[in-house]
Design a protein around this motif. Sequence first.
Motif, PDB file in Angstrom:
ATOM      1  N   GLN A   1      14.067   5.581  -6.593  1.00 13.76           N
ATOM      2  CA  GLN A   1      14.442   6.918  -7.035  1.00 13.76           C
ATOM      3  C   GLN A   1      15.898   7.242  -6.686  1.00 13.76           C
ATOM      4  O   GLN A   1      16.588   7.896  -7.449  1.00 13.76           O
ATOM      5  N   PHE A   2      16.356   6.778  -5.526  1.00 15.44           N
ATOM      6  CA  PHE A   2      17.690   7.159  -5.078  1.00 15.44           C
ATOM      7  C   PHE A   2      18.692   6.019  -5.213  1.00 15.44           C
ATOM      8  O   PHE A   2      19.761   6.025  -4.600  1.00 15.44           O
ATOM      9  N   GLY A   3      18.344   5.044  -6.031  1.00 15.34           N
ATOM     10  CA  GLY A   3      19.285   3.984  -6.394  1.00 15.34           C
ATOM     11  C   GLY A   3      19.753   3.153  -5.220  1.00 15.34           C
ATOM     12  O   GLY A   3      20.921   2.771  -5.148  1.00 15.34           O
ATOM     13  N   THR A   4      18.843   2.888  -4.281  1.00 17.39           N
ATOM     14  CA  THR A   4      19.234   2.020  -3.180  1.00 17.39           C
ATOM     15  C   THR A   4      18.165   0.945  -2.990  1.00 17.39           C
ATOM     16  O   THR A   4      17.316   0.758  -3.855  1.00 17.39           O
ATOM     17  N   THR A   5      18.255   0.212  -1.912  1.00 14.25           N
ATOM     18  CA  THR A   5      17.284  -0.863  -1.675  1.00 14.25           C
ATOM     19  C   THR A   5      16.358  -0.465  -0.520  1.00 14.25           C
ATOM     20  O   THR A   5      16.758   0.317   0.345  1.00 14.25           O
ATOM     21  N   PRO A   6      15.129  -1.016  -0.524  1.00 13.55           N
ATOM     22  CA  PRO A   6      14.166  -0.602   0.506  1.00 13.55           C
ATOM     23  C   PRO A   6      14.670  -0.769   1.941  1.00 13.55           C
ATOM     24  O   PRO A   6      14.274  -0.006   2.819  1.00 13.55           O
ATOM     25  N   ASP A   7      15.552  -1.735   2.170  1.00 14.57           N
ATOM     26  CA  ASP A   7      16.031  -1.937   3.544  1.00 14.57           C
ATOM     27  C   ASP A   7      16.900  -0.765   4.031  1.00 14.57           C
ATOM     28  O   ASP A   7      17.148  -0.619   5.221  1.00 14.57           O
ATOM     29  N   LYS A   8      17.343   0.072   3.101  1.00 18.09           N
ATOM     30  CA  LYS A   8      18.149   1.246   3.497  1.00 18.09           C
ATOM     31  C   LYS A   8      17.255   2.464   3.783  1.00 18.09           C
ATOM     32  O   LYS A   8      17.739   3.537   4.110  1.00 18.09           O
ATOM     33  N   VAL A   9      15.965   2.271   3.580  1.00 20.57           N
ATOM     34  CA  VAL A   9      15.038   3.394   3.757  1.00 20.57           C
ATOM     35  C   VAL A   9      14.148   3.126   4.968  1.00 20.57           C
ATOM     36  O   VAL A   9      13.483   2.095   5.036  1.00 20.57           O
ATOM     37  N   THR A  10      14.188   4.019   5.933  1.00 26.01           N
ATOM     38  CA  THR A  10      13.319   3.893   7.108  1.00 26.01           C
ATOM     39  C   THR A  10      12.208   4.924   6.987  1.00 26.01           C
ATOM     40  O   THR A  10      12.475   6.092   6.730  1.00 26.01           O
ATOM     41  N   VAL A  11      10.984   4.459   7.166  1.00 24.76           N
ATOM     42  CA  VAL A  11       9.844   5.375   7.064  1.00 24.76           C
ATOM     43  C   VAL A  11       9.064   5.355   8.375  1.00 24.76           C
ATOM     44  O   VAL A  11       8.731   4.283   8.880  1.00 24.76           O
TER      45      VAL A  11
ATOM     46  N   THR B   1       6.183   3.938  -0.023  1.00 27.56           N
ATOM     47  CA  THR B   1       7.190   4.985   0.153  1.00 27.56           C
ATOM     48  C   THR B   1       8.596   4.399   0.132  1.00 27.56           C
ATOM     49  O   THR B   1       9.484   4.914  -0.547  1.00 27.56           O
ATOM     50  N   LYS B   2       8.787   3.326   0.885  1.00 32.28           N
ATOM     51  CA  LYS B   2      10.110   2.695   0.921  1.00 32.28           C
ATOM     52  C   LYS B   2      10.562   2.302  -0.477  1.00 32.28           C
ATOM     53  O   LYS B   2      11.694   2.543  -0.885  1.00 32.28           O
ATOM     54  N   GLN B   3       9.645   1.658  -1.206  1.00 34.64           N
ATOM     55  CA  GLN B   3      10.014   1.174  -2.535  1.00 34.64           C
ATOM     56  C   GLN B   3      10.288   2.323  -3.495  1.00 34.64           C
ATOM     57  O   GLN B   3      11.276   2.317  -4.226  1.00 34.64           O
ATOM     58  N   ALA B   4       9.408   3.321  -3.464  1.00 34.47           N
ATOM     59  CA  ALA B   4       9.554   4.428  -4.407  1.00 34.47           C
ATOM     60  C   ALA B   4      10.838   5.208  -4.127  1.00 34.47           C
ATOM     61  O   ALA B   4      11.585   5.555  -5.045  1.00 34.47           O
ATOM     62  N   VAL B   5      11.109   5.465  -2.860  1.00 34.11           N
ATOM     63  CA  VAL B   5      12.303   6.239  -2.502  1.00 34.11           C
ATOM     64  C   VAL B   5      13.564   5.444  -2.845  1.00 34.11           C
ATOM     65  O   VAL B   5      14.528   5.979  -3.404  1.00 34.11           O
TER      66      VAL B   5
ATOM     67  N   ASN C   1      -6.865  -0.904  27.168  1.00 36.31           N
ATOM     68  CA  ASN C   1      -5.543  -0.831  27.795  1.00 36.31           C
ATOM     69  C   ASN C   1      -4.407  -1.294  26.907  1.00 36.31           C
ATOM     70  O   ASN C   1      -3.339  -1.611  27.389  1.00 36.31           O
ATOM     71  N   VAL C   2      -4.639  -1.352  25.603  1.00 32.16           N
ATOM     72  CA  VAL C   2      -3.556  -1.826  24.747  1.00 32.16           C
ATOM     73  C   VAL C   2      -2.752  -0.643  24.221  1.00 32.16           C
ATOM     74  O   VAL C   2      -3.205   0.503  24.229  1.00 32.16           O
ATOM     75  N   LYS C   3      -1.560  -0.956  23.782  1.00 34.47           N
ATOM     76  CA  LYS C   3      -0.717   0.037  23.126  1.00 34.47           C
ATOM     77  C   LYS C   3      -0.855  -0.216  21.629  1.00 34.47           C
ATOM     78  O   LYS C   3      -0.816  -1.363  21.192  1.00 34.47           O
ATOM     79  N   ILE C   4      -1.028   0.852  20.856  1.00 34.29           N
ATOM     80  CA  ILE C   4      -1.159   0.669  19.415  1.00 34.29           C
ATOM     81  C   ILE C   4       0.061   1.284  18.732  1.00 34.29           C
ATOM     82  O   ILE C   4       0.448   2.414  19.034  1.00 34.29           O
ATOM     83  N   VAL C   5       0.669   0.515  17.878  1.00 34.20           N
ATOM     84  CA  VAL C   5       1.862   0.994  17.183  1.00 34.20           C
ATOM     85  C   VAL C   5       1.640   0.896  15.674  1.00 34.20           C
ATOM     86  O   VAL C   5       1.199  -0.138  15.164  1.00 34.20           O
ATOM     87  N   GLN C   6       1.922   1.978  14.992  1.00 34.61           N
ATOM     88  CA  GLN C   6       1.841   2.004  13.536  1.00 34.61           C
ATOM     89  C   GLN C   6       3.041   1.257  12.957  1.00 34.61           C
ATOM     90  O   GLN C   6       4.178   1.518  13.345  1.00 34.61           O
ATOM     91  N   THR C   7       2.799   0.340  12.040  1.00 40.04           N
ATOM     92  CA  THR C   7       3.922  -0.372  11.423  1.00 40.04           C
ATOM     93  C   THR C   7       4.658   0.560  10.462  1.00 40.04           C
ATOM     94  O   THR C   7       4.117   1.573  10.023  1.00 40.04           O
ATOM     95  N   GLU C   8       5.904   0.194  10.150  1.00 41.12           N
ATOM     96  CA  GLU C   8       6.756   1.104   9.385  1.00 41.12           C
ATOM     97  C   GLU C   8       7.282   0.476   8.104  1.00 41.12           C
ATOM     98  O   GLU C   8       8.385   0.772   7.662  1.00 41.12           O
ATOM     99  N   GLY C   9       6.491  -0.412   7.535  1.00 38.20           N
ATOM    100  CA  GLY C   9       6.862  -0.933   6.219  1.00 38.20           C
ATOM    101  C   GLY C   9       7.743  -2.166   6.256  1.00 38.20           C
ATOM    102  O   GLY C   9       8.245  -2.594   5.216  1.00 38.20           O
ATOM    103  N   ASP C  10       7.953  -2.784   7.439  1.00 42.27           N
ATOM    104  CA  ASP C  10       8.737  -4.020   7.497  1.00 42.27           C
ATOM    105  C   ASP C  10       8.011  -5.133   6.743  1.00 42.27           C
ATOM    106  O   ASP C  10       6.789  -5.252   6.835  1.00 42.27           O
ATOM    107  N   ALA C  11       8.796  -5.965   6.061  1.00 48.36           N
ATOM    108  CA  ALA C  11       8.207  -7.030   5.250  1.00 48.36           C
ATOM    109  C   ALA C  11       7.296  -7.931   6.078  1.00 48.36           C
ATOM    110  O   ALA C  11       6.266  -8.408   5.599  1.00 48.36           O
ATOM    111  N   LYS C  12       7.647  -8.140   7.343  1.00 45.44           N
ATOM    112  CA  LYS C  12       6.855  -9.091   8.138  1.00 45.44           C
ATOM    113  C   LYS C  12       5.414  -8.623   8.336  1.00 45.44           C
ATOM    114  O   LYS C  12       4.547  -9.412   8.695  1.00 45.44           O
ATOM    115  N   HIS C  13       5.173  -7.344   8.133  1.00 49.77           N
ATOM    116  CA  HIS C  13       3.808  -6.849   8.288  1.00 49.77           C
ATOM    117  C   HIS C  13       3.033  -6.809   6.969  1.00 49.77           C
ATOM    118  O   HIS C  13       1.907  -6.319   6.924  1.00 49.77           O
TER     119      HIS C  13
END
Lengths: 157, 725
Positions: free
Chosen positions: B377-387, B370-374, B86-98
């Motif tokens: 590549q696009f000259g931004t920081t991982p926090d600006k990339v949502t995966v 993915t966050k880091q590579a993107v 009965n649990v809900k399973i959620v895929q994490t999305e690259g947040d540092a806390k995980h």
Amino acid sequence: MAQLTLNINKQSYKVDVDPETPLLWVIRDEANLTGTKFGCGIAQCGACTVHLNGAPVRSCSLPVSAAAGQKITTIEGLSPDRSHTLQQAWIAEQVPQCGYCQSGQLMSASALLASNPSPTDEEIDAAMQGNICRCGTYPRIRKAIHRAAAMKPSGSR
Amino acid sequence: MSTLIANRRDFLKTSALTGTALVLGFSDADAAEPLALAANHEITPFVMIDPSGVVTLFNPRPDMGQGTYQSMPALLAEELCISLDNVKIVQTEGDAKHGNQNAGGSSSVRRLWKPMRTAGAAAREMLIAAAAANWSVPASECNAANGRIIHLPTKRSFGYGELAAKAATMPVPKEPKLKDQKDFTILGKPAPRSDVPMKVDGTAQFGIDAKVPGMLYATIERSPTIGGKVVKIDDAKALKSKGVKHVVKSERPLFGSTLEGVAVIADSYYAAVKGRKALAVTWDTSGFDKFSTDAFYEQMRTLAAKDGIRAEASKGDAVSAFKAAAKTIDAVYETPFVAHASMEPEAAVAHYKADGTIEIWASTQGPVWTKQAVAKQFGTTPDKVTVHPQFLGGSFGRKGGLDDFIMEAVYLSKQVKAPVKLVWSREDDITQGPFRPGMVNALTASLDANGVVTGFRHRVVGPAIQFQGRKDIEGKIDDWALEGIEPDDSPYSIPNVAIEYAHAPVTTPVMWWRSVYASTNMFGHESFIDEVAHAAGKDPLDFRLELLAKANPAPNSTGARFQAVLTLLKEKAKWSEKLPQGKGRGVAVARSFESIAAHAVTVGRGADGKLRVEKVVVVLDCGMHVNTDTVIAQTEGNIVMGLTAALKDAITFKNGRAEQTNFDTYRVLRINEVPAIEIHVMPSSNAPGGVGEPGLPPLAPALANAVFGATGKRIRTLPMNLDAM
Ligand code: FES
Ligand code: FES
């Protein structure tokens, strides 16, 4: 472009598309039924298998114009609630791994059982040879088809 | 890109640590503050409980069929004393806390075995602490069971939902107590996976299924060789094709270079495909049009005839042993380039937004990668990339750590200022790489007059995955190139062992492919052990057991576990029973990704007189495991994929072009070609090993050894053609 009416899973869809468009892309992108998958585009892998008037076809290689007005069934229409014997057998045998090929596998298998309710291994091999599973779930597909064949039919098709 | 790859081994080594730190690394204040206000209460970054008692468990490893969607939550649920039903399973999305969220190297369970259980146990103890505080009783009088905390003396109880808010404010225990293996109710048993129902009714969402408003569809025309330059684009016809909105150059970053292409972007995928067909692109393929497998294997054979770089794990003096020997044997083994060819081709939806943030829906083995590579590549920081990682329709190493197709989609979205779905054609997937590297393995062994092995040399020659895009490679050995063959992984007692490596550079990109170099090394290694056994006049399975016994392995050591696995295989495969004329049986054993697998393959002739694989019996020692049924499924998958690589098409190159293009020329195993399969998983209390890959490496050598048994013919080059035997 052509205005076509498609009957997918007993629902009518009016679409305005290039009549040469493979049925696959119309199902996925116009009808938003993404359970049917793209794997090769040349009728070699079976990932795109749907039923046309009950018979399995590779929707990647069938122009949408050829399917207009006919009865199309996709994985979403196999049963409303995963109650098709094959879906139950697939769950019982834990067939899917990545799962990507499985809609096509189930559509091929359901067409097989509709015409041959208790197929032998050889008959399963013959009917399922067009469906590739790169994850290697073949042994379980075979078991699940036998299991479904032994079950009382339920759900709709 | 190369940094990510260079770091992969580090991450495998350290992720256990970061995992723990991450569970226990936030302060009490962090836990208490924003979360107490939220409707959902996050007790650790992996467990969230809402007031009604709904438990959400976070899965930090994308599921590509290997079962992490169930195995990761199972580790939490075991310690949290809840059922997974009965649990809900959620895929994490690259947040540092995980923490590290990259799946690969058969690492998920073995690296997160303790951290995830610790997270579950911490949550359990915090719930107990909350209940104890509510009742003003000692925590020691309370127990957790089936989603409730019970006060044992009075039988009073609270549901987890009632306690969630308070539990989130409790101090995080420093060392929560983990269950004993004997008390496990979930781990180490077969269990249904919760992703399965979604995969029988078409509702599972893969990268290729994502759709966002205003999205355009893209396909990319690519150089016929990998790496040609665009000289001229004639897009007049393409642009006139109905539905086509843009024709733009595209960029595919790969191992430090950029591969050019021409993208056709349209309002439907078929319009893009049709536009692509109407496109006329002139390519400059110079520098990329020379590569041919024939010449490349010649080059590798030359390297294999010379000394390579000696690995540290070598011992003694093999060359002197060869000189003093009564008998020496040599053999050269060759394995082909192969494609991953996962059933879902590379696909991604990307949106490069006006404010410079980037949002991605894709099949990726690693949202953090993915966050880091993107971002880079696009000259931004991982926090600006949502995966948003979707279910992967297979990957086998292809969709981890490269992100080339995802970056293509981002690039195109940036060009056309709209969200873009990029879908590779199967032809793109099979011809454009990366591939499992083609390899040559040269082996030599010496026997004394009594048939005792005195020396052994294994030379590995081939392209280094790790060296792509790097210059500092002189004198170095790719960290993964010797998988399976160093004494750690191959505990046979041989006094003089030389392990050597020679890098053979290629312009064709190569990448991890299910079990990586173990899949190629073990073909040579375990086929050759068989040849040595025959040269010594011994039964190949008994010969292996003797070589292991001579090392006098300590209880529970790798050597002892090899012995146990082979002994069980001998029994299960009925090794000692004589086979009828015309049949053959072969054995091979390998340790990779910290697990040991041994296969016995039987071949025989079908009604048509042709040789075919009849049966594969496997014994696997993967230490403790999460889901027995997943372990078996993964091993079945490894056998099927190993059979494809051993029996079906190779990727060959001529003038820089792959000669195979789709499943008609790159044929894979189909249902009618699957042998009987029998898998035995050893019960174990050892630390968990990998599961997604270790079942593959022994397949090809066991099969080749079986063919030798049936026909007396040694197969030293893959793929083999059984029909011609
Ligand atoms: S996508 Fe239609 S058969 Fe492969
Ligand atoms: S389950 Fe992955 S391709 Fe069949």
